[in-house]
Scaffold this motif. Structure first.
Motif, PDB file in Angstrom:
ATOM      1  N   ILE A   1      -1.431  -5.941  -6.995  1.00 27.12           N
ATOM      2  CA  ILE A   1      -2.266  -5.196  -7.940  1.00 27.12           C
ATOM      3  C   ILE A   1      -3.779  -5.141  -7.106  1.00 27.12           C
ATOM      4  O   ILE A   1      -4.208  -6.922  -6.243  1.00 27.12           O
ATOM      5  CB  ILE A   1      -2.922  -6.359  -9.176  1.00 27.12           C
ATOM      6  CG1 ILE A   1      -2.017  -6.392 -10.656  1.00 27.12           C
ATOM      7  CG2 ILE A   1      -3.856  -5.461  -9.732  1.00 27.12           C
ATOM      8  CD1 ILE A   1      -1.969  -7.118 -11.442  1.00 27.12           C
ATOM      9  N   PRO A   2      -4.296  -4.479  -6.674  1.00 24.97           N
ATOM     10  CA  PRO A   2      -5.622  -4.814  -6.136  1.00 24.97           C
ATOM     11  C   PRO A   2      -6.891  -5.651  -5.818  1.00 24.97           C
ATOM     12  O   PRO A   2      -6.953  -5.604  -7.680  1.00 24.97           O
ATOM     13  CB  PRO A   2      -6.651  -3.184  -5.784  1.00 24.97           C
ATOM     14  CG  PRO A   2      -6.123  -2.592  -7.006  1.00 24.97           C
ATOM     15  CD  PRO A   2      -4.734  -2.991  -6.827  1.00 24.97           C
TER      16      PRO A   2
ATOM     17  N   LYS B   1       1.237  -1.025   0.403  1.00 23.68           N
ATOM     18  CA  LYS B   1      -0.018  -0.043   0.349  1.00 23.68           C
ATOM     19  C   LYS B   1       0.761   0.765   0.078  1.00 23.68           C
ATOM     20  O   LYS B   1       1.914   1.470   0.647  1.00 23.68           O
ATOM     21  CB  LYS B   1      -1.033  -0.468   1.539  1.00 23.68           C
ATOM     22  CG  LYS B   1      -0.592  -0.592   2.855  1.00 23.68           C
ATOM     23  CD  LYS B   1      -1.143  -0.369   3.393  1.00 23.68           C
ATOM     24  CE  LYS B   1      -0.674   0.194   4.958  1.00 23.68           C
ATOM     25  NZ  LYS B   1      -1.218  -1.526   5.582  1.00 23.68           N
ATOM     26  N   GLN B   2      -0.127   2.491   0.013  1.00 29.18           N
ATOM     27  CA  GLN B   2       1.475   3.548  -0.607  1.00 29.18           C
ATOM     28  C   GLN B   2       2.079   3.958   1.045  1.00 29.18           C
ATOM     29  O   GLN B   2       0.805   4.621   2.224  1.00 29.18           O
ATOM     30  CB  GLN B   2       0.485   4.962  -0.990  1.00 29.18           C
ATOM     31  CG  GLN B   2      -0.353   4.511  -2.845  1.00 29.18           C
ATOM     32  CD  GLN B   2      -1.755   5.313  -2.828  1.00 29.18           C
ATOM     33  OE1 GLN B   2      -1.555   5.822  -1.795  1.00 29.18           O
ATOM     34  NE2 GLN B   2      -1.483   5.242  -4.349  1.00 29.18           N
ATOM     35  N   PHE B   3       2.909   3.663   1.317  1.00 29.59           N
ATOM     36  CA  PHE B   3       4.240   3.444   0.364  1.00 29.59           C
ATOM     37  C   PHE B   3       5.182   2.322   1.071  1.00 29.59           C
ATOM     38  O   PHE B   3       6.091   2.284   1.644  1.00 29.59           O
ATOM     39  CB  PHE B   3       5.212   4.720  -0.293  1.00 29.59           C
ATOM     40  CG  PHE B   3       3.806   5.479  -0.941  1.00 29.59           C
ATOM     41  CD1 PHE B   3       3.825   5.879  -2.535  1.00 29.59           C
ATOM     42  CD2 PHE B   3       3.495   6.582   0.297  1.00 29.59           C
ATOM     43  CE1 PHE B   3       2.899   5.919  -2.581  1.00 29.59           C
ATOM     44  CE2 PHE B   3       2.439   7.911  -0.926  1.00 29.59           C
ATOM     45  CZ  PHE B   3       2.681   7.206  -2.166  1.00 29.59           C
ATOM     46  N   SER B   4       4.501   1.479   1.405  1.00 27.74           N
ATOM     47  CA  SER B   4       4.685   0.255   2.082  1.00 27.74           C
ATOM     48  C   SER B   4       4.883  -1.193   1.852  1.00 27.74           C
ATOM     49  O   SER B   4       3.273  -1.062   1.308  1.00 27.74           O
ATOM     50  CB  SER B   4       4.977   0.303   3.666  1.00 27.74           C
ATOM     51  OG  SER B   4       3.913   0.496   4.019  1.00 27.74           O
ATOM     52  N   PHE B   5       5.591  -2.139   2.685  1.00 27.37           N
ATOM     53  CA  PHE B   5       4.850  -3.265   2.191  1.00 27.37           C
ATOM     54  C   PHE B   5       4.507  -4.028   3.867  1.00 27.37           C
ATOM     55  O   PHE B   5       5.868  -3.617   4.703  1.00 27.37           O
ATOM     56  CB  PHE B   5       6.095  -4.550   1.811  1.00 27.37           C
ATOM     57  CG  PHE B   5       6.194  -3.931   0.479  1.00 27.37           C
ATOM     58  CD1 PHE B   5       5.611  -4.229  -1.166  1.00 27.37           C
ATOM     59  CD2 PHE B   5       7.575  -3.552  -0.353  1.00 27.37           C
ATOM     60  CE1 PHE B   5       5.881  -3.707  -2.539  1.00 27.37           C
ATOM     61  CE2 PHE B   5       7.975  -3.006  -1.141  1.00 27.37           C
ATOM     62  CZ  PHE B   5       6.972  -2.969  -2.714  1.00 27.37           C
ATOM     63  N   ASP B   6       3.558  -4.837   4.371  1.00 26.36           N
ATOM     64  CA  ASP B   6       3.164  -5.118   5.447  1.00 26.36           C
ATOM     65  C   ASP B   6       2.930  -6.322   5.632  1.00 26.36           C
ATOM     66  O   ASP B   6       2.189  -6.855   4.783  1.00 26.36           O
ATOM     67  CB  ASP B   6       2.144  -4.337   5.719  1.00 26.36           C
ATOM     68  CG  ASP B   6       2.148  -4.613   7.351  1.00 26.36           C
ATOM     69  OD1 ASP B   6       2.606  -5.550   7.831  1.00 26.36           O
ATOM     70  OD2 ASP B   6       0.388  -4.147   7.678  1.00 26.36           O
TER      71      ASP B   6
ATOM     72  N   SER C   1      -2.334  -5.643  -2.713  1.00 23.44           N
ATOM     73  CA  SER C   1      -2.691  -4.483  -2.626  1.00 23.44           C
ATOM     74  C   SER C   1      -3.404  -3.974  -2.347  1.00 23.44           C
ATOM     75  O   SER C   1      -4.450  -4.940  -2.484  1.00 23.44           O
ATOM     76  CB  SER C   1      -2.273  -4.093  -3.709  1.00 23.44           C
ATOM     77  OG  SER C   1      -2.164  -2.306  -3.871  1.00 23.44           O
ATOM     78  N   SER C   2      -3.406  -3.031  -1.421  1.00 23.97           N
ATOM     79  CA  SER C   2      -5.120  -2.712  -0.782  1.00 23.97           C
ATOM     80  C   SER C   2      -5.314  -0.968  -1.509  1.00 23.97           C
ATOM     81  O   SER C   2      -6.798  -1.095  -1.289  1.00 23.97           O
ATOM     82  CB  SER C   2      -4.943  -2.411   0.945  1.00 23.97           C
ATOM     83  OG  SER C   2      -3.950  -1.542   1.247  1.00 23.97           O
ATOM     84  N   ASP C   3      -4.569  -0.634  -2.586  1.00 17.98           N
ATOM     85  CA  ASP C   3      -4.900   0.501  -3.470  1.00 17.98           C
ATOM     86  C   ASP C   3      -4.548   0.393  -4.467  1.00 17.98           C
ATOM     87  O   ASP C   3      -5.959   0.288  -5.464  1.00 17.98           O
ATOM     88  CB  ASP C   3      -4.252   1.847  -2.260  1.00 17.98           C
ATOM     89  CG  ASP C   3      -3.128   1.617  -1.606  1.00 17.98           C
ATOM     90  OD1 ASP C   3      -2.024   0.980  -2.649  1.00 17.98           O
ATOM     91  OD2 ASP C   3      -2.266   2.024  -0.862  1.00 17.98           O
TER      92      ASP C   3
END
Ligand code: CUA
Length: 156
Positions: A117-118, A70-75, A98-100
């Motif tokens: 990709i969301p 997600k903007q702007f990190s990986f979790d 991706s969540s966004d």
């Protein structure tokens, strides 16, 4: 008559190429075993395996890693969210979404590279060898801090 031979040779060559992509070494210390995709509802990640992303042991030397970009990190991945930590000589399946917006998930110095990709799940199974640290970068333009979107995989 010779056309068939050439056709067969070409086919063998293409199959060899494909298998070298899927099964070949992707970089120092990493081997790709399998890659495929799936779907997920990006509006309801909280009700999926991505609700609590992270590393999970699923077998003796087998791990699953759920990663939300997600903007702007990986979790996980980005140090603020906890880097991805897996043991040496383990088989690891990554599930990346991706969540966004569309992001990239590229393991620096290897061919391990997918889009986040969301609504879609990128699944990649790899084998890690010796202890090492790998960088992760987002390689799809995703906004103002795209260039700063990065993370780490630590093989211990
Ligand atoms: Cu995320 Cu670029």
């Amino acid at each position: 008559r010779f056309e068939k031979v050439w056709l067969a040779l070409a086919l063998v060559f293409i199959l060899g190429l494909i298998s070298s992509i899927v099964y070949g070494a992707v970089g120092p210390g990493i081997e790709m075993i399998d890659a495929e995709g799936g779907t997920v509802d990006p509006q309801n990640l909280d009700e999926t395996e991505f609700a609590d992303p992270g590393v999970e042991q699923v077998g003796e030397n087998e791990y699953e890693v759920y990663v939300v970009a997600k903007q702007f990190s990986f979790d996980p991945g980005t140090p603020a969210n906890g880097v991805i930590r897996v043991p040496a000589n383990s088989e690891v399946t990554f599930y990346v979404t991706s969540s966004d917006v569309v992001h990239g998930f590229e393991v620096v110095g290897t061919n391990l590279n997918t889009m986040a990709i969301p609504g879609q799940v990128s699944k990649m199974t790899v084998e890690f060898g010796d202890p090492a640290t790998y960088g992760i970068v987002c390689n799809e333009y995703c906004g103002a801090a795209h260039h700063a979107m990065e993370g780490r995989i630590v093989v211990v």
